[in-house]
Design a protein around this motif. Structure first.
Motif, PDB file in Angstrom:
ATOM      1  N   THR A  20       1.165  -0.802  -0.242  1.00 51.27           N
ATOM      2  CA  THR A  20      -0.211   0.448  -0.512  1.00 51.27           C
ATOM      3  C   THR A  20       0.985   1.008   0.208  1.00 51.27           C
ATOM      4  OG1 THR A  20      -0.385   0.049   2.963  1.00 51.27           O
ATOM      5  CG2 THR A  20      -1.491  -1.438   1.059  1.00 51.27           C
ATOM      6  N   LYS A  21      -0.036   2.219  -0.701  1.00 52.77           N
ATOM      7  CA  LYS A  21       1.480   3.522  -0.898  1.00 52.77           C
ATOM      8  C   LYS A  21       1.550   4.567   0.578  1.00 52.77           C
ATOM      9  CE  LYS A  21      -0.639   5.066  -5.236  1.00 52.77           C
ATOM     10  NZ  LYS A  21      -1.762   6.057  -6.084  1.00 52.77           N
ATOM     11  N   LYS A  22       0.266   4.143   1.849  1.00 58.20           N
ATOM     12  CA  LYS A  22       0.943   4.496   2.660  1.00 58.20           C
ATOM     13  C   LYS A  22       1.606   4.141   3.692  1.00 58.20           C
ATOM     14  CE  LYS A  22      -3.491   7.376   3.239  1.00 58.20           C
ATOM     15  NZ  LYS A  22      -4.583   8.054   3.540  1.00 58.20           N
ATOM     16  N   ALA A  23       2.085   2.657   3.623  1.00 55.34           N
ATOM     17  CA  ALA A  23       2.453   2.475   4.819  1.00 55.34           C
ATOM     18  C   ALA A  23       4.651   2.189   4.392  1.00 55.34           C
ATOM     19  CB  ALA A  23       3.012   0.509   3.845  1.00 55.34           C
ATOM     20  N   LYS A  24       4.880   3.183   4.900  1.00 57.74           N
ATOM     21  CA  LYS A  24       6.184   3.362   5.106  1.00 57.74           C
ATOM     22  C   LYS A  24       6.967   2.183   5.206  1.00 57.74           C
ATOM     23  CE  LYS A  24       5.050   7.556   3.999  1.00 57.74           C
ATOM     24  NZ  LYS A  24       4.850   7.907   2.739  1.00 57.74           N
ATOM     25  N   LEU A  69       1.645   2.974  10.348  1.00 58.14           N
ATOM     26  CA  LEU A  69       1.890   3.179   8.885  1.00 58.14           C
ATOM     27  C   LEU A  69       3.438   3.915   8.802  1.00 58.14           C
ATOM     28  CD1 LEU A  69      -1.868   2.830   7.679  1.00 58.14           C
ATOM     29  CD2 LEU A  69       0.573   1.462   7.833  1.00 58.14           C
ATOM     30  N   ARG A  70       3.230   5.216   9.591  1.00 56.46           N
ATOM     31  CA  ARG A  70       4.100   5.976   9.087  1.00 56.46           C
ATOM     32  C   ARG A  70       5.072   6.137   9.299  1.00 56.46           C
ATOM     33  NH1 ARG A  70      -1.120   9.569   9.464  1.00 56.46           N
ATOM     34  NH2 ARG A  70      -0.375   9.709  11.601  1.00 56.46           N
ATOM     35  N   LEU A  71       5.222   4.890  10.379  1.00 59.35           N
ATOM     36  CA  LEU A  71       6.932   4.084  10.890  1.00 59.35           C
ATOM     37  C   LEU A  71       8.462   4.581   9.966  1.00 59.35           C
ATOM     38  CD1 LEU A  71       5.986   1.414  13.444  1.00 59.35           C
ATOM     39  CD2 LEU A  71       6.214   3.994  14.470  1.00 59.35           C
ATOM     40  N   ARG A  72       8.690   5.423  10.450  1.00 59.55           N
ATOM     41  CA  ARG A  72      10.351   5.110   9.903  1.00 59.55           C
ATOM     42  C   ARG A  72      11.290   4.325   9.920  1.00 59.55           C
ATOM     43  NH1 ARG A  72       9.514   6.780   4.202  1.00 59.55           N
ATOM     44  NH2 ARG A  72       9.499   8.634   3.946  1.00 59.55           N
ATOM     45  N   LYS A  73      12.003   3.381   9.020  1.00 61.42           N
ATOM     46  CA  LYS A  73      12.847   2.622   9.798  1.00 61.42           C
ATOM     47  C   LYS A  73      13.656   3.087  11.194  1.00 61.42           C
ATOM     48  CE  LYS A  73      15.772  -1.639   8.047  1.00 61.42           C
ATOM     49  NZ  LYS A  73      16.192  -2.098   6.620  1.00 61.42           N
ATOM     50  N   LYS A  74      14.626   3.901  10.138  1.00 62.21           N
ATOM     51  CA  LYS A  74      16.121   4.526  10.769  1.00 62.21           C
ATOM     52  C   LYS A  74      15.483   5.415  12.700  1.00 62.21           C
ATOM     53  CE  LYS A  74      15.292   9.408   8.799  1.00 62.21           C
ATOM     54  NZ  LYS A  74      15.592  10.233   7.886  1.00 62.21           N
ATOM     55  N   SER A  75      13.955   5.875  12.748  1.00 61.72           N
ATOM     56  CA  SER A  75      13.697   6.064  14.152  1.00 61.72           C
ATOM     57  C   SER A  75      12.915   4.744  14.836  1.00 61.72           C
ATOM     58  CB  SER A  75      13.075   7.131  13.783  1.00 61.72           C
ATOM     59  OG  SER A  75      11.378   7.018  13.389  1.00 61.72           O
ATOM     60  N   ILE A  76      12.832   3.446  14.374  1.00 59.78           N
ATOM     61  CA  ILE A  76      12.555   3.106  15.225  1.00 59.78           C
ATOM     62  C   ILE A  76      13.427   1.971  16.141  1.00 59.78           C
ATOM     63  CG2 ILE A  76      10.139   2.724  14.007  1.00 59.78           C
ATOM     64  CD1 ILE A  76      10.703   0.489  12.698  1.00 59.78           C
ATOM     65  N   GLN A  77      12.658   0.732  17.039  1.00 65.82           N
ATOM     66  CA  GLN A  77      13.321  -0.021  17.873  1.00 65.82           C
ATOM     67  C   GLN A  77      12.567  -0.607  17.834  1.00 65.82           C
ATOM     68  OE1 GLN A  77      14.998   1.416  21.479  1.00 65.82           O
ATOM     69  NE2 GLN A  77      15.117  -0.924  21.705  1.00 65.82           N
ATOM     70  N   ILE A  78      12.431  -2.535  17.593  1.00 66.35           N
ATOM     71  CA  ILE A  78      11.351  -2.899  17.776  1.00 66.35           C
ATOM     72  C   ILE A  78      12.435  -4.405  19.529  1.00 66.35           C
ATOM     73  CG2 ILE A  78      10.787  -5.946  17.981  1.00 66.35           C
ATOM     74  CD1 ILE A  78      10.988  -4.967  14.198  1.00 66.35           C
ATOM     75  N   SER A  79      11.142  -4.001  20.282  1.00 68.33           N
ATOM     76  CA  SER A  79      12.187  -3.776  21.918  1.00 68.33           C
ATOM     77  C   SER A  79      11.711  -5.221  21.884  1.00 68.33           C
ATOM     78  CB  SER A  79      11.453  -3.246  22.954  1.00 68.33           C
ATOM     79  OG  SER A  79      10.196  -3.199  22.410  1.00 68.33           O
ATOM     80  N   GLU A  80      11.179  -6.316  22.071  1.00 63.80           N
ATOM     81  CA  GLU A  80      10.124  -7.239  21.924  1.00 63.80           C
ATOM     82  C   GLU A  80       9.278  -8.149  21.420  1.00 63.80           C
ATOM     83  OE1 GLU A  80       9.182 -10.179  25.572  1.00 63.80           O
ATOM     84  OE2 GLU A  80       9.381  -8.351  26.033  1.00 63.80           O
ATOM     85  N   ILE A  81       9.279  -9.154  20.764  1.00 69.35           N
ATOM     86  CA  ILE A  81       7.765 -10.062  19.989  1.00 69.35           C
ATOM     87  C   ILE A  81       7.571 -11.066  21.097  1.00 69.35           C
ATOM     88  CG2 ILE A  81       7.429 -11.345  17.915  1.00 69.35           C
ATOM     89  CD1 ILE A  81       8.873  -9.417  16.610  1.00 69.35           C
ATOM     90  N   THR A  82       6.518 -11.195  21.560  1.00 68.05           N
ATOM     91  CA  THR A  82       6.274 -12.174  22.067  1.00 68.05           C
ATOM     92  C   THR A  82       5.028 -13.373  21.674  1.00 68.05           C
ATOM     93  OG1 THR A  82       4.527 -11.179  23.076  1.00 68.05           O
ATOM     94  CG2 THR A  82       6.761 -11.435  24.480  1.00 68.05           C
ATOM     95  N   GLN A  83       4.954 -14.475  21.833  1.00 64.83           N
ATOM     96  CA  GLN A  83       3.873 -15.475  20.672  1.00 64.83           C
ATOM     97  C   GLN A  83       3.079 -16.169  22.187  1.00 64.83           C
ATOM     98  OE1 GLN A  83       6.293 -17.771  17.841  1.00 64.83           O
ATOM     99  NE2 GLN A  83       4.611 -19.151  18.053  1.00 64.83           N
ATOM    100  N   ASP A  84       2.298 -16.369  22.421  1.00 65.20           N
ATOM    101  CA  ASP A  84       0.996 -17.064  22.638  1.00 65.20           C
ATOM    102  C   ASP A  84       0.708 -18.250  21.938  1.00 65.20           C
ATOM    103  OD1 ASP A  84      -0.273 -18.572  24.854  1.00 65.20           O
ATOM    104  OD2 ASP A  84      -1.047 -16.070  25.234  1.00 65.20           O
TER     105      ASP A  84
END
Length: 160
Positions: free
Chosen positions: A83-87, A132-147
């Motif tokens: 999609t166009k709006k997904a950065k 949707l407007r997140l930019r790769k250079k300014s994000i941090q994925i702190s954790e992914i949990t799965q249940d």
């Protein structure tokens, strides 16, 4: 003149039941391939309901690009929708989720993704648009949990 041509084509299609692909050798094999649809790098079955209702349902055909990859070795058809709006940040997070789930060998068709953005669950349209407007250079994925029992993959994303 154009009207007559269109009428002839419509009549041929309706009365003669023209099916262009049915008599081509290998068509049955192609249709038997496993179909996987990825929307913005995330499996279609895993997209959160809030994203579907506030964003994806409102899209027009001009708002996305579609590409298809056919893997004849593994007998898979992969359809990728962007999609166009997904950065780039949102696409990166979704790709990271898919890689994480693939490494764990869990059944993705039964799992839903829950985004926790800046320590707050994504519940509103404004939250969806900010993710949707997140930019790769300014994000941090702190954790992914799965249940697996509740069927949730929770992703904690922090925007710096």
């Amino acid at each position: 003149m154009k009207v007559y041509i269109y009428l002839i084509l419509i009549c041929l299609n309706v009365f003669c039941r023209l099916n262009a692909q049915t008599r081509i050798a290998g068509n049955e094999q192609y249709n038997s391939y496993e179909l996987c649809i990825y929307v913005d790098n995330l499996s279609q079955k895993s997209i959160p309901d809030i994203f579907v209702s506030t964003y994806y349902d409102k899209l027009k055909t001009s708002d996305f690009k579609i590409s298809q990859v056919i893997d004849s070795i593994h007998k898979r058809r992969e359809v990728h929708v962007r999609t166009k709006k997904a950065k780039d940040g949102f696409l990166f997070v979704n790709k990271y989720i898919m890689d994480h789930v693939t490494n764990l060998n869990c059944e993705l068709g039964k799992m839903k993704v829950l985004y926790i953005y800046n320590n707050k669950e994504v519940k509103t349209k404004e939250d969806v648009m900010s993710v949707l407007r997140l930019r790769k250079k300014s994000i941090q994925i702190s954790e992914i949990t799965q249940d697996e029992q509740s069927g949730l993959i929770t992703v904690y994303v922090i925007d710096q």
